[in-house]
Design an enzyme around this catalytic site. Structure first.
Site, PDB file in Angstrom:
ATOM      1  N   ASN A  56       0.985  -0.984   0.322  1.00  0.00           N
ATOM      2  CA  ASN A  56       0.076   0.092   0.147  1.00  0.00           C
ATOM      3  C   ASN A  56       1.063   1.220   0.357  1.00  0.00           C
ATOM      4  O   ASN A  56       0.944   2.176  -0.412  1.00  0.00           O
ATOM      5  CB  ASN A  56      -1.175   0.113   1.040  1.00  0.00           C
TER       6      ASN A  56
ATOM      7  N   ASN B 188      -5.644   1.898   4.035  1.00  0.00           N
ATOM      8  CA  ASN B 188      -5.024   1.257   5.344  1.00  0.00           C
ATOM      9  C   ASN B 188      -3.502   1.141   5.464  1.00  0.00           C
ATOM     10  O   ASN B 188      -3.286   0.739   4.140  1.00  0.00           O
ATOM     11  CB  ASN B 188      -6.488   0.735   6.288  1.00  0.00           C
TER      12      ASN B 188
ATOM     13  N   HIS C 182      -6.552   4.476  14.366  1.00  0.00           N
ATOM     14  CA  HIS C 182      -7.540   3.476  13.615  1.00  0.00           C
ATOM     15  C   HIS C 182      -7.160   1.939  13.165  1.00  0.00           C
ATOM     16  O   HIS C 182      -6.632   1.344  12.675  1.00  0.00           O
ATOM     17  CB  HIS C 182      -7.618   3.950  11.964  1.00  0.00           C
TER      18      HIS C 182
END
Ligand code: APR
Length: 312
Positions: free
Chosen positions: A95, A120, A175
């Site tokens: 990512n 994320n 998160h």
């Protein structure tokens, strides 16, 4: 002239964000994805929905970044989900490469944009975007707190049978599973939650909120939540384009606030046309402070992993 919002990643979250944004008629939209034909198809479908709801915005789908030039806001929601056999570090590297490309391709075409990051692991992807874009930190915001707080608000509304409009909840921290739902600050039409719900019910809601994303993943089996994440981004974009000075929890770059430095972390921020106008520091009691530190440690570990695995 209309505002322009580019959404990088036209998957479930990206295309649903386009849907919510188009309904608000606040900007022309560009959807970028690597899958050929998919962003074009989704954009066309959405464009064809607009006569029915009477909204005039242009929606372009593309595999090419040229169309993003001059964006006021760039939303990064491109990424891979974790696949079986893939470690968190593998996902981090994959990512990070996607977010790097999205940032580098957009920043040179939209040097004045404000970035909203969703990919994320959220807090470190926002950190990466800020570092790679070389933007000042207030121009890069991570989306998480509105979503996590909305989940808690929904659970409280379901529990009490009260309108969601009367319920304010504040979830801070990273998160992840260590996020910090602030029960002392959360309230129903001004009455603190702690005075309305038993400690057991409140704890159940706090736990369900922490695992809110995971609950949906296990129900969906493929993919993760997208309606609530997308509407949370929409609220942030709306606050930026309308210069609303809206106070919401979001992931922001810490420069000493809450005793934290050089990391992104979920805190209350005020959002307007320049991005984050202000970070608000709540007075925390000892238990809240300890929970926040635990969450910060988890985010810091992932940030360190990013720094050791990826050249920034
Ligand atoms: N450039 C552009 N788009 C890309 C790239 C890239 N280099 N790599 C992958 N994508 C696209 C995929 O083709 C896919 O369409 O990103 C999209 C991701 O969409 P979904 O798989 O549907 O995932 P989604 O649920 O939208 O979540 C995306 O946001 O909330 C976070 O955890 C979530 O990190 C995930 C991201």
């Amino acid at each position: 002239m209309k505002n322009k919002v580019s959404i990088i990643g036209a998957g479930m979250t990206g295309s649903t964000t386009a849907h919510w944004l188009a309904e608000r008629e606040i900007a022309d939209l560009v959807l970028v994805d690597v899958v050929e034909g998919m962003p074009q198809g989704k954009a066309l479908d959405l464009q064809q929905a607009l006569p029915v709801i009477g909204k005039d915005v242009t929606i372009v789908g593309t595999n090419d970044y040229e169309a993003t030039a001059g964006s006021d806001v760039v939303v990064i929601t491109a990424g891979l989900p974790r696949k079986p056999g893939m470690s968190r570090d593998d996902l981090l590297i994959a990512n990070a490469a996607i977010v790097r490309k999205a940032t580098e391709e957009t920043i040179r075409r939209s040097p004045d944009a404000i970035y909203v990051v969703l990919t994320n692991p959220l807090d470190v992807m926002a950190y990466l975007t800020m570092k790679l874009s070389k933007l000042s930190p207030e121009r890069v915001i991570g989306q998480a707190g509105i979503l996590d707080s909305a989940r808690m608000r929904a659970f409280v509304a379901m529990e009490l049978g009260v309108s969601v409009e009367n319920i304010q909840c504040y979830v801070l921290g990273g998160h992840g599973d260590e996020m910090v739902p602030l029960t002392r600050h959360s309230n129903v039409a001004g009455t603190p939650l702690r005075e309305i719900l038993s400690p057991e019910r409140l704890e159940a809601i706090v736990n369900r909120t922490r695992k809110g994303g995971g609950e949906i993943i296990s129900l969906l089996k493929t993919g993760s939540a997208y309606y609530a994440p997308a509407v949370a981004v929409t609220q942030m974009v709306d606050a930026i384009l309308k210069d609303k000075h809206l106070i919401v929890p979001a992931s922001a770059y810490m420069q000493g606030e809450y005793g934290l430095k050089d990391m992104y972390f979920g805190v209350p921020v005020q959002i307007g046309s320049k991005g984050i106008e202000k970070i608000i520091e709540y007075k925390l009691d000892a238990a809240e402070d300890a929970a926040l530190r635990k969450s910060a440690d988890a985010v810091w570990q992932t940030t360190e992993a990013l720094l050791s695995l990826v050249n920034i």
